[in-house]
Design a protein around this motif. Sequence first.
Motif, mmCIF file in Angstrom:
data_model
loop_
_atom_site.group_PDB
_atom_site.id
_atom_site.type_symbol
_atom_site.label_atom_id
_atom_site.label_comp_id
_atom_site.label_asym_id
_atom_site.label_seq_id
_atom_site.Cartn_x
_atom_site.Cartn_y
_atom_site.Cartn_z
ATOM 1 N N ALA A 9 0.816 -1.214 0.000
ATOM 2 C CA ALA A 9 0.000 0.000 0.000
ATOM 3 C C ALA A 9 0.851 1.266 0.000
ATOM 4 O O ALA A 9 0.408 2.313 -0.499
ATOM 5 N N HIS A 59 -7.180 -6.222 1.794
ATOM 6 C CA HIS A 59 -7.598 -4.973 2.419
ATOM 7 C C HIS A 59 -6.993 -4.812 3.799
ATOM 8 O O HIS A 59 -6.926 -3.692 4.319
ATOM 9 N N THR A 60 -6.545 -5.886 4.417
ATOM 10 C CA THR A 60 -5.908 -5.827 5.727
ATOM 11 C C THR A 60 -4.501 -5.240 5.666
ATOM 12 O O THR A 60 -3.906 -4.952 6.703
ATOM 13 N N VAL A 103 -8.646 -10.190 -5.507
ATOM 14 C CA VAL A 103 -9.366 -9.741 -4.321
ATOM 15 C C VAL A 103 -10.694 -9.132 -4.761
ATOM 16 O O VAL A 103 -10.746 -8.348 -5.712
ATOM 17 N N ASP A 106 -15.524 -7.039 -1.354
ATOM 18 C CA ASP A 106 -15.793 -7.186 0.077
ATOM 19 C C ASP A 106 -14.547 -7.538 0.884
ATOM 20 O O ASP A 106 -14.627 -7.736 2.097
ATOM 21 N N GLY A 107 -13.389 -7.618 0.232
ATOM 22 C CA GLY A 107 -12.150 -7.916 0.929
ATOM 23 C C GLY A 107 -11.764 -9.374 0.924
ATOM 24 O O GLY A 107 -10.624 -9.704 1.271
#
Length: 214
Positions: A9, A59-60, A103, A106-107
């Motif tokens: 990220a 997403h984590t 992915v 919704d993750g």
Amino acid sequence: WYPTVFRLADETIIACGGGQPPAAARTDTCEVLDLATQTWTPTGSMLEPTEYSPVALLHTGQVLATWSPPQLFDPATGQWSATGNFVQTNRGFPNHSDHSLIVLADGSAIIVGVEAPAGSSMVERYAPESGQWTMGASPAVIRSQPEVVALPDGRVLAAGGFWEGGRDVDFDPAWRAVAEADLYDPEDDSWREVAPMLIPVSYTHLTLPTTPYV
């Protein structure tokens, strides 16, 4: 060659695994690229030597890699750890991966593709909160190594691949690549056949500019 390269990220680039000369021996090592200095430094090694492993940034903030065994990279510690194993564990390893990984909005993550013994499904879905996989549905033509891309509306396009079972199709017996294409809807775990490609393909890449699915 065939390393796995992924971006975190914060735009950090990491390269892992791949074959090394002179005998194409796979490695488990990983290195981080410093974009400012254009230099590489080691980080934590993967759990097993890999080659061209499917990877996805969750997403984590962790990275999921689905060469066998599935594993997670934690950018905060620079270390890899095991996560839940596939429901269908016979995935053609140690040869090239039989699936693609993406992915969803919704993750959760899905792998699409399977080397298909009886009862196999082309889809397995990963829940980051539990680390567990569940089987999904299959289209009429089951393939390994299909080309997969997420569409802006949340559906998933799977095209081509190597025929593994299901409805009979025409293909070159020496190669088994097919032209079939299907749309997968993750909301209701269903497939819809669409027009086939003009030429059978496998082991290439589909790209598509997308906007966030909301």
